[in-house]
Design a protein around this motif. Sequence first.
Motif, PDB file in Angstrom:
ATOM      1  N   GLY A   1     -12.697   7.529  -0.227  1.00  0.00           N
ATOM      2  CA  GLY A   1     -12.780   6.051  -0.404  1.00  0.00           C
ATOM      3  C   GLY A   1     -12.585   5.559   0.950  1.00  0.00           C
ATOM      4  O   GLY A   1     -12.364   4.196   1.180  1.00  0.00           O
TER       5      GLY A   1
ATOM      6  N   SER B   1      -4.530  -0.578  -2.511  1.00  0.00           N
ATOM      7  CA  SER B   1      -5.167   0.777  -1.887  1.00  0.00           C
ATOM      8  C   SER B   1      -4.227   1.574  -1.234  1.00  0.00           C
ATOM      9  O   SER B   1      -3.331   1.021  -0.727  1.00  0.00           O
ATOM     10  N   ARG B   2      -4.486   3.045  -0.974  1.00  0.00           N
ATOM     11  CA  ARG B   2      -3.585   3.798  -0.184  1.00  0.00           C
ATOM     12  C   ARG B   2      -4.136   4.133   0.993  1.00  0.00           C
ATOM     13  O   ARG B   2      -5.435   3.814   1.455  1.00  0.00           O
TER      14      ARG B   2
ATOM     15  N   GLU C   1       0.757  -0.914   0.065  1.00  0.00           N
ATOM     16  CA  GLU C   1      -0.016  -0.037  -0.003  1.00  0.00           C
ATOM     17  C   GLU C   1       0.935   1.192   0.046  1.00  0.00           C
ATOM     18  O   GLU C   1       1.945   1.199   0.212  1.00  0.00           O
TER      19      GLU C   1
ATOM     20  N   ARG D   1     -10.181   5.670 -11.809  1.00  0.00           N
ATOM     21  CA  ARG D   1     -10.706   6.017 -10.345  1.00  0.00           C
ATOM     22  C   ARG D   1     -10.156   7.444  -9.929  1.00  0.00           C
ATOM     23  O   ARG D   1      -8.973   7.750 -10.182  1.00  0.00           O
TER      24      ARG D   1
ATOM     25  N   GLN E   1      -8.115   3.710   5.426  1.00  0.00           N
ATOM     26  CA  GLN E   1      -7.737   2.878   4.230  1.00  0.00           C
ATOM     27  C   GLN E   1      -8.532   2.861   3.164  1.00  0.00           C
ATOM     28  O   GLN E   1      -9.579   2.843   3.408  1.00  0.00           O
ATOM     29  N   GLN E   2      -8.033   3.287   1.785  1.00  0.00           N
ATOM     30  CA  GLN E   2      -9.079   3.145   0.775  1.00  0.00           C
ATOM     31  C   GLN E   2      -9.579   1.821   0.452  1.00  0.00           C
ATOM     32  O   GLN E   2      -8.888   0.926   0.808  1.00  0.00           O
ATOM     33  N   GLU E   3     -10.722   1.808   0.067  1.00  0.00           N
ATOM     34  CA  GLU E   3     -11.344   0.630  -0.526  1.00  0.00           C
ATOM     35  C   GLU E   3     -10.564   0.312  -1.623  1.00  0.00           C
ATOM     36  O   GLU E   3     -10.237   1.051  -2.581  1.00  0.00           O
ATOM     37  N   LYS E   4     -10.632  -1.165  -2.180  1.00  0.00           N
ATOM     38  CA  LYS E   4      -9.869  -1.629  -3.085  1.00  0.00           C
ATOM     39  C   LYS E   4     -10.854  -1.720  -4.349  1.00  0.00           C
ATOM     40  O   LYS E   4     -12.220  -1.876  -3.957  1.00  0.00           O
TER      41      LYS E   4
ATOM     42  N   HIS F   1      -5.074  -4.659  -6.955  1.00  0.00           N
ATOM     43  CA  HIS F   1      -5.161  -3.456  -6.694  1.00  0.00           C
ATOM     44  C   HIS F   1      -4.650  -2.870  -5.451  1.00  0.00           C
ATOM     45  O   HIS F   1      -4.775  -3.676  -4.427  1.00  0.00           O
TER      46      HIS F   1
END
Lengths: 122, 155
Positions: free
Chosen positions: A43, A75-76, A19, B65, A63-66, A73
């Motif tokens: 997110g 996520s950040r 991440e 996105r 935590q951003q959603e995947k 993917h």
Amino acid sequence: MSTALVPTRKADLEPVREEEHLRPPVDIYENDDELLVVTDMPGVDRTTLEVQAQHGELRIRGQQEKLERVPRHRSRRFERAFTLPASVDPDRCSAELKTGVLHVHLPKAEGARRHRIEVKSA
Amino acid sequence: MLTRWHRGGLEPDPFTALESLRRRMDRLFEDLNRGFGWQGTEPLAEVSTWPRVDVYDTDEAVVVRADLPGVEQKDLEVTLSEESLTLRGKRRVEAPPGYEVHRRERDDITFTRAFTLPAKVDADKVSAELKNGVLTLTLEKTEEARAKRIRVSTN
């Protein structure tokens, strides 16, 4: 002679990070009753959000959603921290999340509230 | 007021060029440190392009996105032409009435961003969702543009 594989650099000891970390922008406001912290957390939902006000520090993590349609993917993650002034009552903090924007309300302790002093003319 | 939390402890109000130079030096060191874990709490970078957008090319679709925190659906416009995608909109940031401002990092912004798509997409099979401040566009590729697996034979 040893046959073990030895990483050549310190960074090679660490696994690849899954991440990315971001420090989101923050606005801070104050009125007579509270401090208000506003930050962008796109997110992030309630399940992946963490707001802590303790040990004299406000720490916000999310935590951003995947993305389901994107394989593997990454996520950040968001994180910011601030020193809390003594005037804030950490037990009465509250937070709300709307359209990816987080509002954290930090009420002032009773003794620390600003009182308006009326000035009388003679 | 809130004071910025920092590795070195509390910082005085920034009011000199020296302070600004020192902060830039700090940031430089933070960049170096980033590979070894989480360190500071300043914004990661002054983002010159807003919103942050990711474009993914999967076998069957192009997935776009965009981080759009605080953008209302009515203030967002998405247009698709033959090969390009355009995002237009605005985000309003206002101090709540009756509050003093201590720190203002979030921008009041009007934006336009355009992208060339990496593959031909079917304009009738596009989905757009705005959720928790993130816009996710899924653009299904046309049949010809999809990746096809090629069987490798051996003798």
